[in-house]
Motif scaffolding. Structure first.
Motif, PDB file in Angstrom:
ATOM      1  N   GLN A   8       0.863  -1.176   0.000  1.00 29.78           N
ATOM      2  CA  GLN A   8       0.000   0.000   0.000  1.00 29.78           C
ATOM      3  C   GLN A   8       0.900   1.226   0.000  1.00 29.78           C
ATOM      4  OE1 GLN A   8      -3.144  -2.380   2.867  1.00 29.78           O
ATOM      5  NE2 GLN A   8      -2.465  -0.360   3.498  1.00 29.78           N
ATOM      6  N   VAL A   9       0.748   2.064  -1.035  1.00 28.38           N
ATOM      7  CA  VAL A   9       1.654   3.199  -1.197  1.00 28.38           C
ATOM      8  C   VAL A   9       0.839   4.476  -1.330  1.00 28.38           C
ATOM      9  CG1 VAL A   9       3.594   4.153  -2.487  1.00 28.38           C
ATOM     10  CG2 VAL A   9       3.248   1.667  -2.426  1.00 28.38           C
ATOM     11  N   GLY A  10       0.828   5.283  -0.274  1.00 32.54           N
ATOM     12  CA  GLY A  10       0.146   6.568  -0.344  1.00 32.54           C
ATOM     13  C   GLY A  10      -1.018   6.685   0.623  1.00 32.54           C
ATOM     14  N   CYS A  11      -1.450   7.916   0.834  1.00 34.21           N
ATOM     15  CA  CYS A  11      -2.473   8.204   1.848  1.00 34.21           C
ATOM     16  C   CYS A  11      -3.806   7.538   1.521  1.00 34.21           C
ATOM     17  CB  CYS A  11      -2.660   9.715   1.963  1.00 34.21           C
ATOM     18  SG  CYS A  11      -1.164  10.603   2.453  1.00 34.21           S
ATOM     19  N   PHE A  12      -4.312   7.752   0.301  1.00 32.90           N
ATOM     20  CA  PHE A  12      -5.624   7.192  -0.037  1.00 32.90           C
ATOM     21  C   PHE A  12      -5.553   5.679  -0.131  1.00 32.90           C
ATOM     22  CE2 PHE A  12      -9.204   6.448  -3.113  1.00 32.90           C
ATOM     23  CZ  PHE A  12     -10.206   6.759  -2.204  1.00 32.90           C
ATOM     24  N   SER A  13      -4.456   5.151  -0.626  1.00 34.53           N
ATOM     25  CA  SER A  13      -4.297   3.694  -0.702  1.00 34.53           C
ATOM     26  C   SER A  13      -4.322   3.065   0.682  1.00 34.53           C
ATOM     27  CB  SER A  13      -2.994   3.346  -1.418  1.00 34.53           C
ATOM     28  OG  SER A  13      -3.039   3.750  -2.764  1.00 34.53           O
ATOM     29  N   ASN A  14      -3.789   3.760   1.674  1.00 33.16           N
ATOM     30  CA  ASN A  14      -3.833   3.230   3.027  1.00 33.16           C
ATOM     31  C   ASN A  14      -5.236   3.314   3.623  1.00 33.16           C
ATOM     32  OD1 ASN A  14      -1.189   2.234   3.617  1.00 33.16           O
ATOM     33  ND2 ASN A  14      -0.435   4.335   3.621  1.00 33.16           N
ATOM     34  N   PHE A  15      -6.027   4.303   3.214  1.00 34.78           N
ATOM     35  CA  PHE A  15      -7.433   4.321   3.603  1.00 34.78           C
ATOM     36  C   PHE A  15      -8.144   3.095   3.035  1.00 34.78           C
ATOM     37  CE2 PHE A  15      -6.976   8.522   5.244  1.00 34.78           C
ATOM     38  CZ  PHE A  15      -8.127   8.816   5.966  1.00 34.78           C
ATOM     39  N   ILE A  16      -7.903   2.822   1.746  1.00 36.68           N
ATOM     40  CA  ILE A  16      -8.488   1.622   1.127  1.00 36.68           C
ATOM     41  C   ILE A  16      -8.006   0.374   1.855  1.00 36.68           C
ATOM     42  CG2 ILE A  16      -8.511   0.215  -0.968  1.00 36.68           C
ATOM     43  CD1 ILE A  16      -8.308   2.822  -2.584  1.00 36.68           C
ATOM     44  N   GLY A  17      -6.717   0.309   2.113  1.00 32.33           N
ATOM     45  CA  GLY A  17      -6.155  -0.857   2.789  1.00 32.33           C
ATOM     46  C   GLY A  17      -6.715  -1.057   4.187  1.00 32.33           C
ATOM     47  N   SER A  18      -6.969   0.021   4.905  1.00 30.47           N
ATOM     48  CA  SER A  18      -7.514  -0.092   6.254  1.00 30.47           C
ATOM     49  C   SER A  18      -8.881  -0.771   6.228  1.00 30.47           C
ATOM     50  CB  SER A  18      -7.624   1.292   6.897  1.00 30.47           C
ATOM     51  OG  SER A  18      -7.994   1.198   8.255  1.00 30.47           O
ATOM     52  N   HIS A  19      -9.739  -0.368   5.279  1.00 31.45           N
ATOM     53  CA  HIS A  19     -11.030  -1.046   5.121  1.00 31.45           C
ATOM     54  C   HIS A  19     -10.839  -2.511   4.707  1.00 31.45           C
ATOM     55  CE1 HIS A  19     -13.918   2.151   5.774  1.00 31.45           C
ATOM     56  NE2 HIS A  19     -13.309   2.951   4.921  1.00 31.45           N
ATOM     57  N   HIS A 313     -15.360   7.459   3.435  1.00 30.35           N
ATOM     58  CA  HIS A 313     -16.482   6.963   2.634  1.00 30.35           C
ATOM     59  C   HIS A 313     -16.006   6.365   1.313  1.00 30.35           C
ATOM     60  CE1 HIS A 313     -20.289   9.123   4.364  1.00 30.35           C
ATOM     61  NE2 HIS A 313     -19.528   8.620   5.318  1.00 30.35           N
ATOM     62  N   THR A 314     -15.299   7.177   0.533  1.00 31.01           N
ATOM     63  CA  THR A 314     -14.950   6.746  -0.827  1.00 31.01           C
ATOM     64  C   THR A 314     -14.061   5.512  -0.823  1.00 31.01           C
ATOM     65  OG1 THR A 314     -13.129   8.366  -0.808  1.00 31.01           O
ATOM     66  CG2 THR A 314     -15.212   9.065  -1.797  1.00 31.01           C
ATOM     67  N   SER A 315     -13.101   5.461   0.097  1.00 30.57           N
ATOM     68  CA  SER A 315     -12.192   4.308   0.143  1.00 30.57           C
ATOM     69  C   SER A 315     -12.934   3.031   0.506  1.00 30.57           C
ATOM     70  CB  SER A 315     -11.068   4.564   1.149  1.00 30.57           C
ATOM     71  OG  SER A 315     -11.575   4.766   2.464  1.00 30.57           O
ATOM     72  N   ALA A 316     -14.029   3.133   1.259  1.00 34.26           N
ATOM     73  CA  ALA A 316     -14.785   1.951   1.660  1.00 34.26           C
ATOM     74  C   ALA A 316     -15.381   1.239   0.447  1.00 34.26           C
ATOM     75  CB  ALA A 316     -15.892   2.349   2.641  1.00 34.26           C
ATOM     76  N   VAL A 317     -15.877   2.017  -0.523  1.00 35.80           N
ATOM     77  CA  VAL A 317     -16.485   1.431  -1.719  1.00 35.80           C
ATOM     78  C   VAL A 317     -15.436   0.694  -2.545  1.00 35.80           C
ATOM     79  CG1 VAL A 317     -17.758   1.935  -3.841  1.00 35.80           C
ATOM     80  CG2 VAL A 317     -18.258   3.212  -1.745  1.00 35.80           C
ATOM     81  N   TYR A 318     -14.278   1.326  -2.742  1.00 33.81           N
ATOM     82  CA  TYR A 318     -13.224   0.690  -3.533  1.00 33.81           C
ATOM     83  C   TYR A 318     -12.659  -0.529  -2.808  1.00 33.81           C
ATOM     84  CZ  TYR A 318     -13.525   5.149  -5.975  1.00 33.81           C
ATOM     85  OH  TYR A 318     -13.995   6.242  -6.662  1.00 33.81           O
ATOM     86  N   ALA A 319     -12.523  -0.441  -1.491  1.00 36.21           N
ATOM     87  CA  ALA A 319     -11.979  -1.567  -0.724  1.00 36.21           C
ATOM     88  C   ALA A 319     -12.902  -2.777  -0.792  1.00 36.21           C
ATOM     89  CB  ALA A 319     -11.766  -1.152   0.730  1.00 36.21           C
ATOM     90  N   ALA A 320     -14.211  -2.537  -0.736  1.00 37.70           N
ATOM     91  CA  ALA A 320     -15.162  -3.651  -0.808  1.00 37.70           C
ATOM     92  C   ALA A 320     -15.021  -4.397  -2.129  1.00 37.70           C
ATOM     93  CB  ALA A 320     -16.585  -3.130  -0.631  1.00 37.70           C
ATOM     94  N   SER A 321     -14.865  -3.663  -3.222  1.00 34.47           N
ATOM     95  CA  SER A 321     -14.726  -4.301  -4.531  1.00 34.47           C
ATOM     96  C   SER A 321     -13.393  -5.033  -4.656  1.00 34.47           C
ATOM     97  CB  SER A 321     -14.870  -3.253  -5.642  1.00 34.47           C
ATOM     98  OG  SER A 321     -16.176  -2.707  -5.650  1.00 34.47           O
ATOM     99  N   ILE A 322     -12.320  -4.454  -4.116  1.00 33.59           N
ATOM    100  CA  ILE A 322     -11.018  -5.132  -4.143  1.00 33.59           C
ATOM    101  C   ILE A 322     -11.071  -6.416  -3.316  1.00 33.59           C
ATOM    102  CG2 ILE A 322      -8.612  -4.948  -3.385  1.00 33.59           C
ATOM    103  CD1 ILE A 322      -8.705  -1.997  -4.175  1.00 33.59           C
ATOM    104  N   HIS A 323     -11.735  -6.348  -2.173  1.00 35.19           N
ATOM    105  CA  HIS A 323     -11.893  -7.561  -1.354  1.00 35.19           C
ATOM    106  C   HIS A 323     -12.608  -8.648  -2.149  1.00 35.19           C
ATOM    107  CE1 HIS A 323     -13.217 -10.250   1.859  1.00 35.19           C
ATOM    108  NE2 HIS A 323     -14.447 -10.105   1.380  1.00 35.19           N
TER     109      HIS A 323
END
Length: 535
Positions: A8-19, A313-323
């Motif tokens: 995970q590289v970067g601020c928003f990517s870590n938000f996605i990763g946290s979810h 909010h936004t990172s949660a949607v992308y994280a769900a799809s990546i999961h």
């Protein structure tokens, strides 16, 4: 075991990763509940693929993500390296050796205040919490959820996973330079000019890679905006050199951004987008751009109540799809002892790459679609999958399209069907398209768990049906063409050439990037003669 190492590289990517890791942590907890839903206890989904076992010197077992996370110094919020120093590593007493006899001054930064969610996590680890359940001192889930809506400033503010002490790295040289760390060149120069920092990151990555028995590949989520794209490119270049036989699945992530105001800002943004994409895609096996200009107004989030101003909010949607799209990579392969009642469609990362990019064309820029939540299968599903990749063409009937569809926790009129029933319904829906289309279908009975630190999109639902899809299709052409055209139009004259020079990109390298993108576009373009005339 076919392990995956995550970057995970970067601020928003870590938000996605946290979810993402919250989903995994929730699954682990649900599997251990004695009277829990058996659908969460399937041995066919193996988290050992992305987790590792460890042990402290005191003999306490640990189970942590096989992860390297990179962010700004200070981006860990209330969590610090000191918080991880006693987890999964030997403890030691402070050294009694004194090497300085002069005066010592100590400066202590004010710690970040923990929000209600983090306070509750701390309380859950104490005996007083267990004995005080049901009393007024116990915070209700609803109160915690409401507090999260306005108290998330760092990705650690809503993280409930445990991490290995080698997982989290802060870029010390970037402290205090967020505004200057806003382009591809800044990230490349940071690691190039800071060898100890680069060595430390590479050593962390090597630690997780070398303990794998049979690594199936690397999953990377990297910010595509700002200097972190340059950091990611350096890391992926190292991976390509040191681990050339391991595929890399890259999610190139971008949060909602302010539109450029001036001509100079527009030129810089356009060149950054072109250079960042070209560099990163050239160093990965599959590249999946994610991040819509306005997620809240998109069809993908039509029923969610997303606030674009909140990365939580936004990172949660992308994280769900990546999961969801990664579930087949974590499924146990079919065999005499496998339980096909729980999952269908196990593949590994190499097979996914070959399927999506190794057909009649050599496309490796993939569209991610999601349905969150997925509709009931008494109606159509495929038409309810909407792109989370920006700048895609709608209504493209591409006979060469290849896709991988994952559905978890499907429902039919409110009931939970068996997987073969779901498989039959989806195959019939594909046949109704009437065009030749190769697809891979993966199914899991297990729905998407909704952990407590998640936006209140679904009221009080504890799990939801979910569908996600990766598409290799000519619908990605608008995305590719804009970046190719911007680099050719802006990068070789005037201020654009100067910007690239500041980023350390010589004219010859820029020409190679433009040629690579032109080739990538031509592979997908069914009417190249029309495109050349319009150019």
């Amino acid at each position: 075991m076919r392990e995956i190492v995550t970057l995970q590289v970067g601020c928003f990517s870590n938000f996605i990763g946290s979810h993402f890791w919250n989903f995994q942590d929730e699954l682990l907890g649900l599997a251990e509940e004695v009277d829990g839903d058996p659908v969460f206890k399937s041995p066919s989904l193996n988290l050992d693929t992305i987790y590792r076992y460890g042990e402290t010197r005191q003999g306490y077992p640990t189970y942590t993500p096989r992860l390297v996370s990179i962010g700004f110094q200070g981006s860990l919020g209330s969590l610090s390296s000191a918080d991880l120093s006693s987890y999964d590593i030997p403890s030691s007493r402070p050294s009694e050796i004194v090497t300085w006899t002069g005066e010592v001054s100590k400066v202590v930064a004010q710690p970040h205040k923990k929000n209600l969610f983090l306070q509750r996590l701390c309380e859950e680890g104490t005996s007083s919490y267990a004995s005080g359940k049901g009393e007024s001192s116990v915070m209700e889930d609803k109160q915690v959820t409401e507090n999260l809506e306005n108290s998330v400033h760092y990705w650690t503010d809503f993280s409930k996973a445990h991490y290995h002490h080698r997982s989290l790295h802060e870029l010390h040289a970037s402290w205090g330079t967020v505004q200057q760390f806003n382009n591809y060149g800044a990230g490349k120069q940071l690691l190039t000019s800071n060898t100890p920092e680069a060595d430390d990151i590479i050593d962390r990555l090597r630690f997780f890679v070398e303990e794998c028995d049979h690594m199936q590949g690397i999953q990377c989520v990297a910010d595509d905006s700002g200097g972190f794209s340059g950091v990611a490119a350096d890391l992926l270049e190292h991976i390509a050199d040191e681990y050339p036989n391991n595929p890399v699945l890259l999610f190139s992530a971008r949060n909602t951004e302010r539109k450029p105001v001036t001509r100079a800002e527009l030129v810089k943004r356009s060149l950054h987008d072109a250079v960042s994409f070209s560099m990163l895609s050239g160093l990965s096996s599959l590249t999946v751009p994610i991040g819509l200009p306005s997620l809240s107004s998109s069809k993908a989030a039509a029923f969610l109540g997303v606030d674009d101003a909140k990365p939580f909010h936004t990172s949660a949607v992308y994280a769900a799809s990546i999961h969801s799209i990664g579930l087949p990579l974590r499924m146990e392969p079919p065999g005499p002892a496998s339980n096909s009642c729980d999952v269908i469609g196990a593949i590994d990362l190499g097979q996914l790459v070959q399927m999506l990019s190794g057909q009649s064309w050599r496309n490796k820029v993939i569209i991610l679609d999601g349905a969150l939540p997925a509709p009931g299968l008494e109606g159509p599903l495929l038409s309810n999958l909407h792109p989370l990749t920006p700048e895609t063409a709608a209504g493209i009937d591409d006979p060469r399209a290849v896709e991988s569809l994952v559905i978890q926790g499907a429902l039919i009129s409110g009931r939970r069907p068996n997987l073969h029933e779901v498989e039959s319904l989806i195959q019939k829906e594909y046949e109704s398209y009437g065009s030749a289309r190769f697809s891979h279908l993966a199914l899991a009975l297990c729905p998407l768990p909704v952990p407590l630190p998640f936006p209140s999109f679904f009221n009080e639902a504890s799990s939801i049906p979910m569908a996600a899809r990766l598409r290799s299709t000519a619908a990605i052409l608008p995305f590719l063409r804009r970046r190719c055209d911007d680099l050719r139009r802006l990068g070789f004259a005037g201020s654009g050439a100067g910007i690239l020079a500041e980023w350390g990109i010589a004219r010859g390298e820029a020409e190679e990037l433009a040629e690579a993108m032109a080739t990538m576009t031509a592979e997908l373009d069914p009417h190249p003669e029309l495109s050349s005339e319009s150019d």
